[in-house]
Write a protein that holds these residues in place. Structure first.
Motif, PDB file in Angstrom:
ATOM      1  N   LYS A 184     -50.475  -1.971 -59.331  1.00 30.17           N
ATOM      2  CA  LYS A 184     -50.499  -1.347 -58.012  1.00 30.17           C
ATOM      3  C   LYS A 184     -50.279   0.151 -58.188  1.00 30.17           C
ATOM      4  O   LYS A 184     -49.168   0.572 -58.525  1.00 30.17           O
ATOM      5  N   GLY A 198     -50.483  -8.350 -53.249  1.00 29.38           N
ATOM      6  CA  GLY A 198     -49.853  -9.006 -52.102  1.00 29.38           C
ATOM      7  C   GLY A 198     -48.370  -9.171 -52.348  1.00 29.38           C
ATOM      8  O   GLY A 198     -47.857  -8.781 -53.394  1.00 29.38           O
ATOM      9  N   PRO A 199     -47.660  -9.745 -51.388  1.00 33.63           N
ATOM     10  CA  PRO A 199     -46.204  -9.864 -51.515  1.00 33.63           C
ATOM     11  C   PRO A 199     -45.827 -10.925 -52.543  1.00 33.63           C
ATOM     12  O   PRO A 199     -45.895 -12.121 -52.259  1.00 33.63           O
ATOM     13  N   SER A 200     -45.428 -10.512 -53.724  1.00 41.00           N
ATOM     14  CA  SER A 200     -45.253 -11.486 -54.810  1.00 41.00           C
ATOM     15  C   SER A 200     -44.358 -10.904 -55.894  1.00 41.00           C
ATOM     16  O   SER A 200     -44.834 -10.141 -56.735  1.00 41.00           O
ATOM     17  N   LYS A 221     -47.414   0.994 -50.525  1.00 40.78           N
ATOM     18  CA  LYS A 221     -46.153   0.319 -50.150  1.00 40.78           C
ATOM     19  C   LYS A 221     -45.034   0.608 -51.147  1.00 40.78           C
ATOM     20  O   LYS A 221     -43.857   0.596 -50.774  1.00 40.78           O
ATOM     21  N   ASN A 222     -45.354   0.852 -52.392  1.00 41.35           N
ATOM     22  CA  ASN A 222     -44.302   1.147 -53.376  1.00 41.35           C
ATOM     23  C   ASN A 222     -43.606   2.463 -53.054  1.00 41.35           C
ATOM     24  O   ASN A 222     -42.388   2.595 -53.204  1.00 41.35           O
ATOM     25  N   ASP A 253     -47.008  -6.979 -48.037  1.00 46.93           N
ATOM     26  CA  ASP A 253     -46.299  -6.457 -49.207  1.00 46.93           C
ATOM     27  C   ASP A 253     -45.329  -5.346 -48.801  1.00 46.93           C
ATOM     28  O   ASP A 253     -44.276  -5.171 -49.419  1.00 46.93           O
ATOM     29  N   GLN A 288     -34.692  -7.106 -54.437  1.00 49.08           N
ATOM     30  CA  GLN A 288     -35.430  -7.642 -55.593  1.00 49.08           C
ATOM     31  C   GLN A 288     -36.516  -6.654 -56.029  1.00 49.08           C
ATOM     32  O   GLN A 288     -37.036  -6.738 -57.127  1.00 49.08           O
ATOM     33  N   SER A 289     -36.898  -5.741 -55.112  1.00 51.17           N
ATOM     34  CA  SER A 289     -37.947  -4.761 -55.429  1.00 51.17           C
ATOM     35  C   SER A 289     -37.378  -3.602 -56.237  1.00 51.17           C
ATOM     36  O   SER A 289     -36.375  -2.997 -55.861  1.00 51.17           O
ATOM     37  N   ARG A 290     -38.068  -3.283 -57.334  1.00 53.52           N
ATOM     38  CA  ARG A 290     -37.603  -2.178 -58.186  1.00 53.52           C
ATOM     39  C   ARG A 290     -37.789  -0.841 -57.484  1.00 53.52           C
ATOM     40  O   ARG A 290     -37.015   0.093 -57.683  1.00 53.52           O
ATOM     41  N   ASN A 291     -38.820  -0.733 -56.633  1.00 54.72           N
ATOM     42  CA  ASN A 291     -39.026   0.520 -55.897  1.00 54.72           C
ATOM     43  C   ASN A 291     -37.916   0.719 -54.868  1.00 54.72           C
ATOM     44  O   ASN A 291     -37.361   1.812 -54.731  1.00 54.72           O
ATOM     45  N   LEU A 302     -39.644  -0.469 -64.264  1.00 56.94           N
ATOM     46  CA  LEU A 302     -40.850   0.195 -63.775  1.00 56.94           C
ATOM     47  C   LEU A 302     -40.848   0.234 -62.247  1.00 56.94           C
ATOM     48  O   LEU A 302     -40.861  -0.808 -61.595  1.00 56.94           O
TER      49      LEU A 302
HETATM   50  O1  LIG Z   1     -45.230  -5.534 -56.014  1.00 54.69           O
HETATM   51  C1  LIG Z   1     -44.220  -6.199 -55.942  1.00 54.69           C
HETATM   52  C2  LIG Z   1     -44.032  -7.268 -54.956  1.00 54.69           C
HETATM   53  O2  LIG Z   1     -45.205  -7.555 -54.279  1.00 54.69           O
HETATM   54  C3  LIG Z   1     -43.091  -5.892 -56.841  1.00 54.69           C
HETATM   55  O3  LIG Z   1     -42.359  -4.870 -56.290  1.00 54.69           O
HETATM   56  P1  LIG Z   1     -41.518  -3.867 -57.201  1.00 54.69           P
HETATM   57  O4  LIG Z   1     -42.476  -3.310 -58.225  1.00 54.69           O
HETATM   58  O5  LIG Z   1     -40.968  -2.863 -56.266  1.00 54.69           O
HETATM   59  O6  LIG Z   1     -40.446  -4.694 -57.854  1.00 54.69           O
END
Ligand SMILES: O=C(CO)COP(=O)(O)O
Ligand SMILES: NC(=O)C1=CN([C@@H]2O[C@H](COP(=O)(O)OP(=O)(O)OC[C@H]3O[C@@H](n4cnc5c(N)ncnc54)[C@H](OP(=O)(O)O)[C@@H]3O)[C@@H](O)[C@H]2O)C=CC1
Length: 326
Positions: free
Chosen positions: A107, A135-137, A190-191, A243, A252-255, A273
């Motif tokens: 992405k 997508g959201p995953s 979205k990131n 997403d 849980q999202s790294r961003n 990352l």
């Molecule tokens: O793309 C993702 C979920 O859809 C993962 O998100 P992160 O890279 O922010 O962890």
């Protein structure tokens, strides 16, 4: 009966490993490629990847560092970081002897060129049939077999549908689309927006600010999408709004976590990352070239580059001239 019996996944990070598991669950014969031979050998023997801890890699998945082996598959998934996708496809291109689908799973937008992932594939491997999965995953959810739905887009609807057939299973539900650009825009933007929301949460700005930033972030994602020809159902679909909701609401999202750390004035976690950090500057360049206003993304880019403090960026956003909601 699917057209694509065998799948190779390039990039043995968290996402590549999760996708290899998805393809194996769907009944495909699967090869997972890691660039480092020692890393590949370790995963092959332990069936564990430190980039996706706690997930048992099925014994039937072949783990290799031999790129020639991956080119024998019927279809390829590329799950390297976005800025390394061109390098990976360049290496792969000399092994490709026939046209085959290459599905981008990263992405982002390429620095310097402003190209989206499928454009990079088309340039680096002119005989490939580029596609995009987004997508959201979260990799961990997907690998553990929790229910997940994503979008998979290719120029040709029949191809997109065949790729969906090859990867879909009762726990992983891809929807097919031909709106490649729409899918790519959502995943990349979205990131960046998740970093903004993470900053607001880390700064303890409150749940109202979190909702406002997510919504105004969606407004600017929509503006860019429209300018670049994305379809509205894609923008409001899994790879866009779906997403965005996931990433802007979950630690849980790294961003999101990168934003949280910045908002709290802490060091971001090392070795994780967060694609939004790399996408932010190129996203705002692209938006400017299209005369699209993306103030939330601009705030993120200016904070990340040190051009603005967090407090100044918040103040800039809140004191913009009042306007109609669109
Ligand atoms: O793309 C993702 C979920 O859809 C993962 O998100 P992160 O890279 O922010 O962890
Ligand atoms: N993790 C997730 O939940 C999801 C991630 N994505 C996207 O997938 C992409 C990859 O993310 P993710 O797997 O999480 O990241 P990770 O950091 O877990 O892994 C990245 C992988 O890419 C490899 N890599 C890095 N540079 C190169 C290169 N030049 N050539 C080949 N391989 C390379 C790394 O190899 P090495 O181990 O040798 O360093 C590593 O295995 C990102 O664009 C991300 O946005 C999309 C959806 C979900």
């Amino acid at each position: 009966m699917t057209t694509f019996q065998s799948v190779a996944v390039i990039g043995a990070g968290a996402w590549g490993t999760a996708l290899a598991t998805v393809a194996a669950r769907a009944g495909r014969s699967v090869t997972l490629w890691a660039r480092n031979a020692e890393h590949a050998a370790r995963i092959a023997s332990t069936r564990d990847n430190p980039r996706l801890p706690g997930v048992q890699i099925a014994p039937e998945i072949v783990v290799t560092s031999d790129l020639a082996l991956t080119a024998r598959a019927d279809m390829l998934l590329i799950a390297t970081p976005a800025q390394h996708l061109r390098g990976a496809v360049n290496m792969l291109a000399s092994h490709l002897t026939r046209p085959m689908p290459i599905v981008a799973c990263a992405k982002g937008i390429e620095h310097g060129t402003h190209k989206f992932m499928t454009d990079v594939i088309a340039e680096a491997a002119p005989h490939a049939q580029p596609a995009i999965l987004s997508g959201p995953s979260f990799a961990d959810d997907v690998a553990r077999g929790l229910p997940t739905a994503v979008t998979l887009a290719a120029k040709d609807e029949a191809l997109a549908s065949s790729l969906v057939q090859a990867l879909g299973s009762p726990t992983f539900r891809p929807y097919h689309s031909t709106d490649i650009r729409g899918v790519e825009i959502g995943g990349a933007a979205k990131n960046v927006l998740a970093i903004a929301v993470g900053i607001a949460v880390g700064r303890k700005l409150g749940a109202s600010a979190q909702a406002a930033l997510t919504t105004r972030g969606f407004a600017e994602l929509t503006r860019l999408g429209r300018a670049l020809g994305a379809r509205s159902e894609t923008i409001t679909g899994l790879s866009g709004l779906g997403d965005l909701i996931l990433t802007c609401s979950s630690p849980q999202s790294r961003n999101f976590v990168l934003g949280l750390a910045l908002g709290r004035g802490e060091q971001p976690p090392a070795g994780k990352l967060a694609e939004g950090e790399f996408t932010a500057p190129v996203l705002i360049e692209l938006a400017a070239s299209q005369n699209v206003e993306m103030p939330v993304s601009e705030a993120v880019a200016s904070i990340l580059s040190g051009r603005s403090t967090i407090d100044a960026a918040i103040s800039t956003l809140m004191t913009r001239p009042f306007k109609a909601e669109e």
